[in-house]
Design a protein around this motif. Sequence first.
Motif, mmCIF file in Angstrom:
data_model
loop_
_atom_site.group_PDB
_atom_site.id
_atom_site.type_symbol
_atom_site.label_atom_id
_atom_site.label_comp_id
_atom_site.label_asym_id
_atom_site.label_seq_id
_atom_site.Cartn_x
_atom_site.Cartn_y
_atom_site.Cartn_z
ATOM 1 N N THR A 124 0.834 -1.199 0.000
ATOM 2 C CA THR A 124 0.000 0.000 0.000
ATOM 3 C C THR A 124 0.874 1.257 0.000
ATOM 4 O OG1 THR A 124 -0.089 0.183 2.410
ATOM 5 C CG2 THR A 124 -1.756 -1.227 1.345
ATOM 6 N N VAL A 125 0.258 2.400 -0.291
ATOM 7 C CA VAL A 125 0.978 3.666 -0.257
ATOM 8 C C VAL A 125 1.544 3.910 1.142
ATOM 9 C CG1 VAL A 125 0.716 6.177 -0.386
ATOM 10 C CG2 VAL A 125 -0.292 4.729 -2.152
ATOM 11 N N LEU A 126 0.758 3.605 2.167
ATOM 12 C CA LEU A 126 1.203 3.806 3.545
ATOM 13 C C LEU A 126 2.399 2.913 3.872
ATOM 14 C CD1 LEU A 126 0.415 5.437 6.110
ATOM 15 C CD2 LEU A 126 -0.793 3.396 6.886
ATOM 16 N N GLU A 127 2.357 1.673 3.435
ATOM 17 C CA GLU A 127 3.470 0.752 3.670
ATOM 18 C C GLU A 127 4.733 1.222 2.947
ATOM 19 O OE1 GLU A 127 0.947 -3.424 4.263
ATOM 20 O OE2 GLU A 127 1.614 -2.802 2.265
ATOM 21 N N GLN A 128 4.559 1.739 1.747
ATOM 22 C CA GLN A 128 5.715 2.260 1.009
ATOM 23 C C GLN A 128 6.292 3.495 1.673
ATOM 24 O OE1 GLN A 128 5.391 2.011 -3.520
ATOM 25 N NE2 GLN A 128 3.289 1.573 -2.942
ATOM 26 N N LEU A 129 5.421 4.336 2.221
ATOM 27 C CA LEU A 129 5.899 5.521 2.931
ATOM 28 C C LEU A 129 6.688 5.120 4.166
ATOM 29 C CD1 LEU A 129 6.033 8.564 3.349
ATOM 30 C CD2 LEU A 129 3.795 8.454 4.468
ATOM 31 N N ASN A 130 6.230 4.110 4.861
ATOM 32 C CA ASN A 130 6.943 3.629 6.042
ATOM 33 C C ASN A 130 8.322 3.095 5.668
ATOM 34 O OD1 ASN A 130 7.285 2.976 8.791
ATOM 35 N ND2 ASN A 130 6.572 0.891 8.446
ATOM 36 N N LYS A 131 8.415 2.513 4.495
ATOM 37 C CA LYS A 131 9.706 1.992 4.023
ATOM 38 C C LYS A 131 10.637 3.125 3.594
ATOM 39 C CE LYS A 131 11.757 -0.650 0.242
ATOM 40 N NZ LYS A 131 11.494 -1.304 -1.072
ATOM 41 N N GLU A 132 10.116 4.075 2.827
ATOM 42 C CA GLU A 132 10.943 5.148 2.276
ATOM 43 C C GLU A 132 11.268 6.229 3.313
ATOM 44 O OE1 GLU A 132 12.291 5.058 -0.645
ATOM 45 O OE2 GLU A 132 11.220 3.294 -1.390
ATOM 46 N N LYS A 133 10.314 6.502 4.205
ATOM 47 C CA LYS A 133 10.457 7.440 5.333
ATOM 48 C C LYS A 133 10.428 8.929 4.972
ATOM 49 C CE LYS A 133 10.890 4.421 8.667
ATOM 50 N NZ LYS A 133 9.734 4.171 9.546
ATOM 51 N N ILE A 134 10.838 9.313 3.771
ATOM 52 C CA ILE A 134 10.955 10.732 3.438
ATOM 53 C C ILE A 134 9.908 11.145 2.412
ATOM 54 C CG2 ILE A 134 12.432 12.528 2.459
ATOM 55 C CD1 ILE A 134 14.841 10.845 3.397
ATOM 56 N N MET A 135 9.142 12.172 2.744
ATOM 57 C CA MET A 135 8.198 12.777 1.815
ATOM 58 C C MET A 135 8.675 14.204 1.536
ATOM 59 S SD MET A 135 4.147 13.630 2.393
ATOM 60 C CE MET A 135 3.686 11.924 2.715
ATOM 61 N N ALA A 136 9.084 14.475 0.299
ATOM 62 C CA ALA A 136 9.562 15.799 -0.067
ATOM 63 C C ALA A 136 8.381 16.676 -0.464
ATOM 64 C CB ALA A 136 10.559 15.710 -1.219
ATOM 65 N N MET A 137 8.346 17.897 0.050
ATOM 66 C CA MET A 137 7.238 18.809 -0.243
ATOM 67 C C MET A 137 7.705 19.967 -1.112
ATOM 68 S SD MET A 137 4.885 21.120 2.287
ATOM 69 C CE MET A 137 6.147 22.383 2.432
ATOM 70 N N ILE A 138 6.970 20.190 -2.203
ATOM 71 C CA ILE A 138 7.257 21.302 -3.111
ATOM 72 C C ILE A 138 6.114 22.297 -2.992
ATOM 73 C CG2 ILE A 138 7.532 21.957 -5.532
ATOM 74 C CD1 ILE A 138 8.739 19.182 -5.994
#
Length: 214
Positions: free
Chosen positions: A2-16
Amino acid sequence: MTVLEQLNKEKIMAMIRGVHPDAADRTVEALAQGGIRFIEVTTNTEGVYALIERWRKTYDRDLIVGAGTVLDVEMAKQAIASGAQFMVSPNLDEEVIAYGAIHHIDVYPGVMTPTEIVRAIKFGAKAVKVFPTGSLGGASYLKEIRGPLNNIPMIASGSVGLNNIREILHAGAFAVGMGGSLVKRDWIESGNFSAIQRLAKELVHVVAEERATH
């Protein structure tokens, strides 16, 4: 995954936020080359919905692209129509969360207090954005609030950078949102996109090290 699981793996969300479309394209390219996989572009950015649509096509499975500063259902409609894979807001809006749920799109609302955090999960949010983390006390606040609420995924956003990302992750952050500390305005204005790429690589390396030791 899932998107949430991938976010937990990647950890970083870049904001523009507020970057001219041409510069935004070059910024995303630099972030992607640096290993960043989650991109949030805010609704108060020129051409935001066209950017989301273009990046979804250009980067296909290499990036997960979402809309930020989604303040109401109308914005949510436009974000989802453009292909946003997740939505982020600085506030807690039950209608936005519900609209996202109907369309199977995660909404990560901005929260500050334990009451807001619990309400967000009751409304259907799968994770919350603790914002602004820096003003709230940084890692110490996150660690304390996770004491009674450690079952709720918390994305730390605000004043998170290379200097404190380890500390924030150690405090229990599910992931981190990074705006000006990664997407630096002066670098963009001077066309120094290689610096953004280098910093992205450093941050991704830190996450990889943390993953390897835990």
